[in-house]
Design an enzyme around this catalytic site. Structure first.
Site, PDB file in Angstrom:
ATOM      1  N   LYS A 140     126.631  46.451 124.074  1.00  0.00           N
ATOM      2  CA  LYS A 140     127.664  46.753 125.061  1.00  0.00           C
ATOM      3  C   LYS A 140     128.770  45.711 124.979  1.00  0.00           C
ATOM      4  O   LYS A 140     128.502  44.507 125.038  1.00  0.00           O
ATOM      5  CB  LYS A 140     127.074  46.756 126.468  1.00  0.00           C
ATOM      6  CG  LYS A 140     128.082  47.154 127.532  1.00  0.00           C
ATOM      7  CD  LYS A 140     127.441  47.229 128.898  1.00  0.00           C
ATOM      8  CE  LYS A 140     127.362  45.894 129.592  1.00  0.00           C
ATOM      9  NZ  LYS A 140     128.656  45.322 130.007  1.00  0.00           N
ATOM     10  N   ARG A 196     121.899  38.729 130.352  1.00  0.00           N
ATOM     11  CA  ARG A 196     121.375  37.364 130.421  1.00  0.00           C
ATOM     12  C   ARG A 196     119.875  37.188 130.189  1.00  0.00           C
ATOM     13  O   ARG A 196     119.491  36.183 129.581  1.00  0.00           O
ATOM     14  CB  ARG A 196     121.829  36.728 131.752  1.00  0.00           C
ATOM     15  CG  ARG A 196     123.317  36.442 131.761  1.00  0.00           C
ATOM     16  CD  ARG A 196     123.882  36.257 133.145  1.00  0.00           C
ATOM     17  NE  ARG A 196     123.879  37.514 133.887  1.00  0.00           N
ATOM     18  CZ  ARG A 196     124.343  37.651 135.131  1.00  0.00           C
ATOM     19  NH1 ARG A 196     124.845  36.604 135.758  1.00  0.00           N
ATOM     20  NH2 ARG A 196     124.311  38.829 135.727  1.00  0.00           N
ATOM     21  N   ASP A 212     132.274  49.171 127.577  1.00  0.00           N
ATOM     22  CA  ASP A 212     132.126  49.129 129.035  1.00  0.00           C
ATOM     23  C   ASP A 212     133.393  48.565 129.668  1.00  0.00           C
ATOM     24  O   ASP A 212     133.413  47.416 130.105  1.00  0.00           O
ATOM     25  CB  ASP A 212     130.887  48.266 129.363  1.00  0.00           C
ATOM     26  CG  ASP A 212     130.658  48.077 130.845  1.00  0.00           C
ATOM     27  OD1 ASP A 212     131.041  48.957 131.629  1.00  0.00           O
ATOM     28  OD2 ASP A 212     130.084  47.028 131.216  1.00  0.00           O
ATOM     29  N   LYS A 249     135.070  50.365 132.096  1.00  0.00           N
ATOM     30  CA  LYS A 249     135.098  50.906 133.482  1.00  0.00           C
ATOM     31  C   LYS A 249     136.504  51.298 133.927  1.00  0.00           C
ATOM     32  O   LYS A 249     137.055  50.735 134.879  1.00  0.00           O
ATOM     33  CB  LYS A 249     134.524  49.889 134.465  1.00  0.00           C
ATOM     34  CG  LYS A 249     133.078  49.501 134.211  1.00  0.00           C
ATOM     35  CD  LYS A 249     132.543  48.642 135.354  1.00  0.00           C
ATOM     36  CE  LYS A 249     131.153  48.139 135.097  1.00  0.00           C
ATOM     37  NZ  LYS A 249     131.059  47.101 134.052  1.00  0.00           N
ATOM     38  N   ASP A 306     141.751  54.566 137.473  1.00  0.00           N
ATOM     39  CA  ASP A 306     143.187  54.676 137.738  1.00  0.00           C
ATOM     40  C   ASP A 306     143.483  56.138 138.060  1.00  0.00           C
ATOM     41  O   ASP A 306     142.558  56.950 138.156  1.00  0.00           O
ATOM     42  CB  ASP A 306     143.978  54.187 136.503  1.00  0.00           C
ATOM     43  CG  ASP A 306     145.307  53.555 136.890  1.00  0.00           C
ATOM     44  OD1 ASP A 306     146.043  54.180 137.679  1.00  0.00           O
ATOM     45  OD2 ASP A 306     145.613  52.445 136.408  1.00  0.00           O
ATOM     46  N   THR A 329     125.519  47.357 140.374  1.00  0.00           N
ATOM     47  CA  THR A 329     124.197  46.852 140.738  1.00  0.00           C
ATOM     48  C   THR A 329     124.272  45.484 141.426  1.00  0.00           C
ATOM     49  O   THR A 329     123.265  44.953 141.868  1.00  0.00           O
ATOM     50  CB  THR A 329     123.294  46.775 139.492  1.00  0.00           C
ATOM     51  OG1 THR A 329     124.047  46.253 138.402  1.00  0.00           O
ATOM     52  CG2 THR A 329     122.755  48.134 139.117  1.00  0.00           C
TER      53      THR A 329
END
Ligand code: C5P
Length: 232
Positions: free
Chosen positions: A34, A210, A61, A63, A66, A118
Site C-alpha cells: 500500500k 507498523r 491509498d 483517499k 472532493d 479505524t
C-alpha cells in the site's frame, strides 16, 4: 485466497530509499503493498515504478474526497497507472462521487470506499459529527451507500467486516487496516483486531503497517502475520 494474497503491507515512509529497503527485506514473502499519501507525495509517485519493477501489486491509498467532477479526474489519473490494481476514495463524499469515479476506473482495478477511519471510535463520531450512530453503524450505512453506488468494496475495521458482508454481499470486498498482534502497540488506531480474528470476521485483505515495518525484524513479523492468517 492464499495468506500472501490477503496481506497488504503499508509502506508509510518518507523516502523512497526506506520504502525500497523494506520491500527488499520482505522479499518474496510479501507481494502486495500500500502506497499512501506520505510516500506518494514525498517520492512524487516514483515509488510506483520501483514496486512495478519488483512485480508487486499496488494499492494506491490516496483517499480521494472532493466534488464528483474533481474526484473522477483523480480516479482517471489512478486508472492511467498500469501498476495500480486497487485505489480508494472516501465513502462520505457521496453516491454521485463514487458513481462518477467507478465510471472511469479500469475494469481490472478495485475501487474501494473508505467508511470510517479505524482511528475513530464511538466517542469521536459523537464529538465530530454530532451523530447518534456508533462508528460501526456509521460504517455500515456508508458501506450500503457505496454498494448502491457501485463500489467494488470498502475499507473498514475488521470489527465491521462480517456485518458489512451480510448486508452488501459476500463478493463486496472488505479491506481492513487496524490489525494488531495481541502484544503489539495499538498506536493511534482504536478499532483494532488480530489477524486471525480479522479473517474469521470477514476481512478479505489485511492492511498492516507498523506491526511489520516497525518491528526490529520485519521479515519475521511478516511471516508471523502470514502464519496467523493461515490459521483462520
Ligand atoms: O501502521 P498501521 O498498521 O496502523 O497502518 C495502517 C495503514 O492503513 C496506514 O497506512 C493508514 O493510513 C491506513 N488506513 C487506516 N484506516 C483507514 C484507511 C487506511 O489505518 N480507514
Amino acid at each position: 485466497m492464499t495468506a500472501q494474497e490477503r496481506l497488504i503491507v503499508a509502506l508509510d515512509f518518507q523516502t523512497a530509499k526506506e520504502a525500497e529497503q523494506m520491500v527488499l527485506t520482505l522479499g518474496e514473502h510479501v507481494s502486495f503493498y500500500k502506497v499512501g499519501l506520505e510516500l506518494f507525495l514525498n517520492t512524487g509517485g516514483s515509488i510506483l515504478e520501483f514496486l512495478a519493477s519488483q512485480n508487486k501489486r499496488i494499492f494506491l491509498d490516496l483517499k480521494f474526497h472532493d466534488i464528483p467532477n474533481t474526484t473522477a479526474a483523480a480516479a482517471r489519473f489512478a486508472a492511467s497507472l498500469d501498476s495500480v490494481s486497487m485505489f480508494n476514495l472516501h465513502a462520505s463524499g457521496g453516491t454521485q462521487m463514487i458513481k462518477d469515479s467507478m465510471a472511469v476506473k479500469r475494469a481490472d482495478q478495485i475501487l474501494l470506499a473508505v467508511t470510517v477511519l479505524t482511528s475513530l471510535d464511538d466517542g469521536d463520531i459523537t464529538a465530530n459529527f454530532q451523530s447518534p450512530l456508533t462508528a460501526s453503524e456509521l460504517a455500515l450505512n456508508l458501506a450500503k451507500n457505496s454498494k448502491l453506488a457501485g463500489a467494488n468494496g470498502v475499507v473498514c475495521s475488521a470489527l465491521e467486516a462480517q456485518t458489512i458482508k451480510k448486508h452488501c454481499g459476500e463478493d463486496f470486498i472488505t479491506v481492513c487496516p487496524g490489525i494488531r498482534f495481541n502484544d503489539s502497540q495499538v498506536g493511534d488506531q482504536k478499532r483494532v483486531l488480530g489477524p486471525k480474528e480479522a479473517i474469521q470476521n470477514g476481512a478479505d485483505y489485511l492492511v498492516i503497517g507498523r506491526p511489520i515495518t516497525a518491528d526490529p525484524s520485519p521479515k519475521d513479523a511478516a511471516l508471523r502475520m502470514l502464519e496467523e492468517i493461515s490459521k483462520a
